[in-house]
Design an enzyme around this catalytic site. Sequence first.
Site, PDB file in Angstrom:
ATOM      1  N   LYS A  71       0.824  -1.216   0.000  1.00 28.01           N
ATOM      2  CA  LYS A  71       0.000   0.000   0.000  1.00 28.01           C
ATOM      3  C   LYS A  71       0.857   1.265   0.000  1.00 28.01           C
ATOM      4  CE  LYS A  71      -2.670   0.032   3.496  1.00 28.01           C
ATOM      5  NZ  LYS A  71      -1.756   0.745   4.430  1.00 28.01           N
ATOM      6  N   THR A  73       4.030   1.451  -0.833  1.00 32.27           N
ATOM      7  CA  THR A  73       4.771   1.433  -2.095  1.00 32.27           C
ATOM      8  C   THR A  73       3.925   2.020  -3.220  1.00 32.27           C
ATOM      9  OG1 THR A  73       5.978  -0.531  -1.374  1.00 32.27           O
ATOM     10  CG2 THR A  73       5.955  -0.081  -3.735  1.00 32.27           C
ATOM     11  N   ARG A  94       2.028   8.225   7.009  1.00 31.37           N
ATOM     12  CA  ARG A  94       2.277   8.079   8.446  1.00 31.37           C
ATOM     13  C   ARG A  94       3.760   7.800   8.701  1.00 31.37           C
ATOM     14  NH1 ARG A  94      -1.066   3.204  10.171  1.00 31.37           N
ATOM     15  NH2 ARG A  94      -0.397   2.513   8.106  1.00 31.37           N
ATOM     16  N   LYS A 105       6.633  -6.796  11.000  1.00 31.22           N
ATOM     17  CA  LYS A 105       5.900  -6.161   9.907  1.00 31.22           C
ATOM     18  C   LYS A 105       6.816  -5.376   8.967  1.00 31.22           C
ATOM     19  CE  LYS A 105       2.275  -2.726   9.044  1.00 31.22           C
ATOM     20  NZ  LYS A 105       3.135  -1.668   8.543  1.00 31.22           N
ATOM     21  N   ALA A 273      -3.804   1.134  12.605  1.00 33.60           N
ATOM     22  CA  ALA A 273      -5.227   1.056  12.251  1.00 33.60           C
ATOM     23  C   ALA A 273      -5.934  -0.123  12.906  1.00 33.60           C
ATOM     24  CB  ALA A 273      -5.391   0.965  10.740  1.00 33.60           C
ATOM     25  N   PHE A 301      -3.541  -0.709   7.114  1.00 31.95           N
ATOM     26  CA  PHE A 301      -4.073  -2.053   6.898  1.00 31.95           C
ATOM     27  C   PHE A 301      -5.164  -2.059   5.818  1.00 31.95           C
ATOM     28  CE2 PHE A 301      -2.394  -2.669  11.349  1.00 31.95           C
ATOM     29  CZ  PHE A 301      -1.323  -3.436  10.953  1.00 31.95           C
ATOM     30  N   PHE A 381       3.634  -8.618  -9.565  1.00 27.61           N
ATOM     31  CA  PHE A 381       4.772  -9.498  -9.296  1.00 27.61           C
ATOM     32  C   PHE A 381       5.125 -10.232 -10.591  1.00 27.61           C
ATOM     33  CE2 PHE A 381       3.421  -8.603  -5.085  1.00 27.61           C
ATOM     34  CZ  PHE A 381       4.451  -8.925  -4.205  1.00 27.61           C
ATOM     35  N   TRP A 409       7.128  -0.876  -7.778  1.00 29.99           N
ATOM     36  CA  TRP A 409       8.211  -1.461  -6.986  1.00 29.99           C
ATOM     37  C   TRP A 409       9.444  -1.674  -7.867  1.00 29.99           C
ATOM     38  CZ3 TRP A 409      11.155  -5.956  -6.908  1.00 29.99           C
ATOM     39  CH2 TRP A 409      11.845  -6.228  -5.714  1.00 29.99           C
TER      40      TRP A 409
END
Length: 556
Positions: A71, A73, A94, A105, A273, A301, A381, A409
């Site tokens: 998210k 990224t 954030r 994480k 969150a 999240f 991906f 990415w």
Amino acid sequence: MKTDIQIAQEAQMKPIKEVAETIGIQEDDLELYGKYKAKLSDELWDQIKDRPDGKLVLVTAINPTPAGEGKTTTSVGLGQAMAKLNKKAVIALREPSLGPCFGIKGGAAGGGYAQVVPMEDLNLHFTGDFHAITSANNLLAAMLDNHIQQGNALQIDPRQVVWKRCLDMNDRSLRNIVVGLGSKMDGMVREDHFVITVASEIMAVLCLANNLQDLKERLGKIIVAYDFSGNPVTADMLQATGAMTALLKDAMKPNLIQTLEHTPAIVHGGPFANIAHGCNSVRATKMALKLGDIAITEAGFGADLGAEKFFDIKCRSSELAPDAVVIVATVRALKYNGGVPKNALAEENLEALEKGIVNLEKHIENIQKYNVPVIVTLNSFVTDTDAENAFIQKFCEERGCEFALSKVWEHGGEGGIELAEKVLQTLETKESHFAPLYSDELTLKEKIETISKEIYGAKGVEYAPAAEKQLAKIEQMGFGNLPVCMAKNQYSLSDDATLLGRPQNFDMHIREVYVNAGAGFVVALTGAVMTMPGLPKVPAANHIDVDASGNITGLF
């Protein structure tokens, strides 16, 4: 492929003064923290506050899985892509918490060629905002215990102290502790607790306050305990508000850094969150809207947590309104929701994809309930197949969503052009008629049940006896008009983290409810969610090191 930290360390950053100039910020309005990061002055807001707002784009996601979604990224890559299309975009994110950085994480700087930098600074101490929040929180705790020790003029009931100490680290041993052991001079013996800093009400207060005076007023309303008659005791009553505000004076100022492609990023505040309201600060978002044509922000999240709280808490209190929402998913994560184990996600599996895509379907439906245009993007991906991508695109378009592949990415802003064009097209052709999910006038139970049924898909809500009493007390005190912040695991739409996809015929279980009177919302704890996480068996900290030249390794 290089690691995220290798890419970040090889980046050629511009001095933050030059980045600021691209959005019209002069050096006098920067408070520099070295060459590459700065705080934005209060005077800057006074200069720009009357400008028209740009467009507000929220980036959210499906429920997170071990397969990864990306998210942040995507948020960073979308901002970089907008710049390539000659749009003045400002990203508002954030700040990362140290707990996840050293736990499991990871950080919150993005990934690959869609990162904000300096990456190590951001993921570690940054400009000290979290340390200031921790200090203010624990100052209030110390003044509370000191008041009880020094005669207890407010008649505080030590059995009804609700204010918890905090630490920005995952430390399960501090969840439940006893303080005051020793001699009579060491304080009154009582049970106490720690939460992680990002779950502290002070984090929420800082992120929802419009200015220093608003911050001070909110801090003063924080309920720390109840007296022997059951009346609330506040920070103002302990005369702690001024000192707490002094500790937070600089932390209130948003931070400016840059992406790998020098797009401006305002990074400020960081409530989780799953256990808090999950959004960066109101000040950062509003500044991004005034400084750019397009402000790109994110919420933590999945959309069931971050986006719902962005809409029903942050937007409600700040009068913000999103113009479009991007939902991030991956083929791998959707197959994981369809029952494929993590080690088999690289194989094409349309049957599992069809089973797992119901999770995305629910999030699309949820965003549409707020009457905001939706774009779905697949964070690409190399193992994804054309057949899988085509299946998801058809699925989304049949539900009235725009669709785009994102390759940020791997390719940075260039890989986000398709997504950026779809977002721009949506902003130009579709109107947002945003409205919160529920009205202030509903009872707290009605708000909890509305979120549980409409957003999570629950058939009902069960309340523990303690929660029933707490709800009645909170409404009796006059806080029934506040919105509700649901503390729920992030992995499932339900309160059972093992129920993937789109669970059916389940009840939400509310075990505890308390009021964050300063932040302006009521927190409902569901299932087994914890406000102080623990470290995994093999924490990320095991692999982090510094070489003789001071270069950090192992940080993602």
